[in-house]
Design a protein around this motif. Structure first.
Motif, PDB file in Angstrom:
ATOM      1  N   GLY A  61      33.582  38.052  37.197  1.00 37.43           N
ATOM      2  CA  GLY A  61      33.689  38.979  36.064  1.00 37.43           C
ATOM      3  C   GLY A  61      33.886  38.226  34.764  1.00 37.43           C
ATOM      4  O   GLY A  61      34.433  37.117  34.733  1.00 37.43           O
ATOM      5  N   ASP A  62      33.448  38.816  33.667  1.00 36.45           N
ATOM      6  CA  ASP A  62      33.519  38.154  32.355  1.00 36.45           C
ATOM      7  C   ASP A  62      34.949  37.859  31.931  1.00 36.45           C
ATOM      8  O   ASP A  62      35.198  36.898  31.212  1.00 36.45           O
ATOM      9  CB  ASP A  62      32.846  39.029  31.293  1.00 36.45           C
ATOM     10  CG  ASP A  62      31.338  39.126  31.497  1.00 36.45           C
ATOM     11  OD1 ASP A  62      30.775  38.260  32.202  1.00 36.45           O
ATOM     12  OD2 ASP A  62      30.739  40.077  30.961  1.00 36.45           O
ATOM     13  N   ASP A  63      35.889  38.693  32.341  1.00 38.61           N
ATOM     14  CA  ASP A  63      37.288  38.527  31.937  1.00 38.61           C
ATOM     15  C   ASP A  63      38.149  37.982  33.066  1.00 38.61           C
ATOM     16  O   ASP A  63      39.375  38.200  33.083  1.00 38.61           O
ATOM     17  CB  ASP A  63      37.863  39.862  31.446  1.00 38.61           C
ATOM     18  CG  ASP A  63      37.139  40.368  30.208  1.00 38.61           C
ATOM     19  OD1 ASP A  63      36.759  39.533  29.369  1.00 38.61           O
ATOM     20  OD2 ASP A  63      36.940  41.590  30.096  1.00 38.61           O
ATOM     21  N   ASP A  64      37.530  37.274  34.003  1.00 37.91           N
ATOM     22  CA  ASP A  64      38.288  36.732  35.128  1.00 37.91           C
ATOM     23  C   ASP A  64      38.883  35.378  34.770  1.00 37.91           C
ATOM     24  O   ASP A  64      38.180  34.495  34.280  1.00 37.91           O
ATOM     25  CB  ASP A  64      37.372  36.546  36.346  1.00 37.91           C
ATOM     26  CG  ASP A  64      38.075  35.788  37.454  1.00 37.91           C
ATOM     27  OD1 ASP A  64      39.022  36.349  38.037  1.00 37.91           O
ATOM     28  OD2 ASP A  64      37.699  34.625  37.717  1.00 37.91           O
ATOM     29  N   TYR A  65      40.178  35.204  35.038  1.00 45.47           N
ATOM     30  CA  TYR A  65      40.850  33.931  34.763  1.00 45.47           C
ATOM     31  C   TYR A  65      41.677  33.452  35.948  1.00 45.47           C
ATOM     32  O   TYR A  65      42.584  32.637  35.780  1.00 45.47           O
ATOM     33  CB  TYR A  65      41.717  34.060  33.505  1.00 45.47           C
ATOM     34  CG  TYR A  65      40.904  34.503  32.312  1.00 45.47           C
ATOM     35  CD1 TYR A  65      39.805  33.750  31.882  1.00 45.47           C
ATOM     36  CD2 TYR A  65      41.189  35.696  31.642  1.00 45.47           C
ATOM     37  CE1 TYR A  65      39.022  34.174  30.812  1.00 45.47           C
ATOM     38  CE2 TYR A  65      40.417  36.120  30.582  1.00 45.47           C
ATOM     39  CZ  TYR A  65      39.326  35.357  30.168  1.00 45.47           C
ATOM     40  OH  TYR A  65      38.545  35.781  29.118  1.00 45.47           O
ATOM     41  N   ILE A  66      41.354  33.954  37.149  1.00 47.80           N
ATOM     42  CA  ILE A  66      42.066  33.477  38.344  1.00 47.80           C
ATOM     43  C   ILE A  66      41.126  32.841  39.363  1.00 47.80           C
ATOM     44  O   ILE A  66      41.581  32.278  40.358  1.00 47.80           O
ATOM     45  CB  ILE A  66      42.878  34.602  39.022  1.00 47.80           C
ATOM     46  CG1 ILE A  66      41.977  35.721  39.514  1.00 47.80           C
ATOM     47  CG2 ILE A  66      43.947  35.123  38.063  1.00 47.80           C
ATOM     48  CD1 ILE A  66      42.722  36.773  40.338  1.00 47.80           C
ATOM     49  N   GLY A  67      39.822  32.899  39.128  1.00 50.46           N
ATOM     50  CA  GLY A  67      38.884  32.180  39.981  1.00 50.46           C
ATOM     51  C   GLY A  67      39.030  32.508  41.454  1.00 50.46           C
ATOM     52  O   GLY A  67      39.034  33.666  41.860  1.00 50.46           O
ATOM     53  N   ARG A  68      39.196  31.469  42.258  1.00 53.05           N
ATOM     54  CA  ARG A  68      39.226  31.671  43.709  1.00 53.05           C
ATOM     55  C   ARG A  68      40.544  32.246  44.227  1.00 53.05           C
ATOM     56  O   ARG A  68      40.662  32.543  45.410  1.00 53.05           O
ATOM     57  CB  ARG A  68      38.878  30.361  44.422  1.00 53.05           C
ATOM     58  CG  ARG A  68      37.415  29.998  44.220  1.00 53.05           C
ATOM     59  CD  ARG A  68      36.913  29.056  45.258  1.00 53.05           C
ATOM     60  NE  ARG A  68      35.482  28.838  45.097  1.00 53.05           N
ATOM     61  CZ  ARG A  68      34.772  28.018  45.858  1.00 53.05           C
ATOM     62  NH1 ARG A  68      35.378  27.347  46.826  1.00 53.05           N
ATOM     63  NH2 ARG A  68      33.484  27.863  45.663  1.00 53.05           N
ATOM     64  N   ILE A  69      41.493  32.438  43.341  1.00 53.44           N
ATOM     65  CA  ILE A  69      42.675  33.207  43.735  1.00 53.44           C
ATOM     66  C   ILE A  69      42.253  34.628  44.096  1.00 53.44           C
ATOM     67  O   ILE A  69      42.917  35.314  44.869  1.00 53.44           O
ATOM     68  CB  ILE A  69      43.730  33.192  42.611  1.00 53.44           C
ATOM     69  CG1 ILE A  69      44.299  31.776  42.436  1.00 53.44           C
ATOM     70  CG2 ILE A  69      44.859  34.170  42.900  1.00 53.44           C
ATOM     71  CD1 ILE A  69      45.286  31.647  41.287  1.00 53.44           C
ATOM     72  N   ASN A  70      41.095  35.070  43.555  1.00 47.97           N
ATOM     73  CA  ASN A  70      40.554  36.374  43.912  1.00 47.97           C
ATOM     74  C   ASN A  70      40.395  36.536  45.420  1.00 47.97           C
ATOM     75  O   ASN A  70      40.442  37.653  45.939  1.00 47.97           O
ATOM     76  CB  ASN A  70      39.187  36.586  43.243  1.00 47.97           C
ATOM     77  CG  ASN A  70      39.286  37.003  41.790  1.00 47.97           C
ATOM     78  OD1 ASN A  70      39.732  38.105  41.480  1.00 47.97           O
ATOM     79  ND2 ASN A  70      38.882  36.116  40.892  1.00 47.97           N
TER      80      ASN A  70
END
Length: 366
Positions: free
Chosen positions: A59-68
């Motif tokens: 997502g464009d506003d994602d800042y957790i990367g593979r923590i997803n």
């Protein structure tokens, strides 16, 4: 260039295959973290305006990367790794190392008497990367393009337009908990008569890690390739640096930490760690680890002998938390005694808006 018609046909074939195999492939954007199949490093689609091999698909506003990948389903499954309930701390004391490497400030504790003999406060003066640490996504960019994870830039970190893109507090808000997998390479090397100095450049190849895992009874290939690594696992590699640190006197430790730091192969800062070979890149990417960590001041063998740093791939391109200087001594001992190398792991990163990195605050539970 692939035509829209071809892409639609490929997606339809993937949907049919998923239906037949009970899988769920990550094909549409943003990726669904609950997917059971993700593209390999060689299959990653290109992203307009992003560096090659960037995996900015959450997502464009994602800042957790593979923590997803640490979804409720995977965390609940990881909790089943708790068998004996033994709790193992993986954090070095905040005062260790007394002299940090790479010219970082040492930890300093200031005690304050509010009312003598009745109440006290304390103040920590520290660099978050002076000891057991998570490297956050603001720590290192993809150097050729200056891009941090998900198109974050230096101006987002410091300056008049600074904001919270890739701030460490995003990790804290989600939380880190999942199945940990330990590869005790130091013990394997001792067993096989492989001698190396953790305070010197020594690359641990994929083949060595594979044989180490095999010796422990683990196939370190991802499940998609027939191995034991599950999507969202958290990888730990013990190279023996913490063990070596405790065998040296304070003066020698300080002298080694203060070795001159320059960019390139002639860097005086030298440590054993994971090799930066293409096979390691493929493995780290394709396993879809939620995070990776080691026990040395650098996760990869330092300095790099390639024209890139593994940090660039792990942090900037893939959005994978990277831990360093974890104390894996007791954990390795417990895993060896129990003859099981997986466990439940939890970490509480600092909830610091705008922060770059964090101490790990990590616990393994067997």
């Amino acid at each position: 260039m692939t035509s829209p018609k071809t892409t639609a046909s490929q997606q339809r074939l993937t949907q049919i295959k998923d239906f037949l195999t009970m899988s769920k492939s990550a094909t549409t954007l943003p990726w669904d973290p609950n997917s059971t199949k993700f593209p390999t490093r060689k299959e990653l689609p290109s992203i307009p305006g992003a560096p090659p091999e960037a995996a900015w698909f959450w997502g464009d506003d994602d800042y957790i990367g593979r923590i997803n990948l640490l979804t409720p389903t995977r965390v609940a499954a990881a909790a089943k790794e708790i068998k004996t309930g033994e709790i193992v701390n993986v954090n070095l004391p905040l005062t260790t190392p007394a002299t940090p490497a790479f010219n970082r400030e040492p930890f300093r504790l200031e005690l304050k008497a509010l009312v003598e003999n009745i109440a006290y406060d304390d103040v920590y003066h520290m660099n978050t990367q002076s000891g057991t640490q998570w490297d956050g996504f603001r720590h290192i960019s993809h150097i050729p393009t200056g891009s941090f994870y998900n198109n974050t830039r230096g101006g987002d970190v410091i300056g008049p337009n600074a904001n919270h893109k890739c701030s460490i507090h995003h990790w804290a808000e989600h939380g880190i908990a999942g199945r940990g997998v330990l590869l005790d390479y130091r013990s394997y090397a001792n067993k096989k008569g492989i001698n190396y100095d953790p305070y010197d450049y020594y690359p641990i190849s994929f083949e060595e890690l594979y044989q180490c895992g095999k010796d422990q009874g683990i196939d370190i290939r991802p499940q998609a390739q027939g191995g034991d690594i599950k999507i969202g696992d958290i990888l730990f590699v013990r190279s023996g640096w913490v063990e070596a640190y405790h065998t040296k006197g304070e003066e020698e430790r300080a002298a080694l930490a203060l070795r001159p730091h320059v960019l390139g192969k002639k860097d005086g800062q030298r440590y054993a760690g994971v090799s930066q070979e293409p096979q390691v890149l493929d493995w780290l990417h394709d396993s879809y680890f939620a995070a990776v960590a080691g026990d040395a001041p650098t996760f990869e063998a330092w300095p790099t002998h390639e024209d890139y740093h593994l940090h660039e791939y792990i942090l900037a391109l893939w959005g994978m938390p990277l831990g360093e200087m974890l104390d894996l001594e007791k954990l390795a001992q417990k895993c060896r005694e129990r003859n099981r190398w997986t466990f439940f792991f939890t970490s509480a990163p600092a909830n610091c808006p705008g922060g770059v990195s964090s101490h790990v605050n990590g616990t393994a539970i067997l």
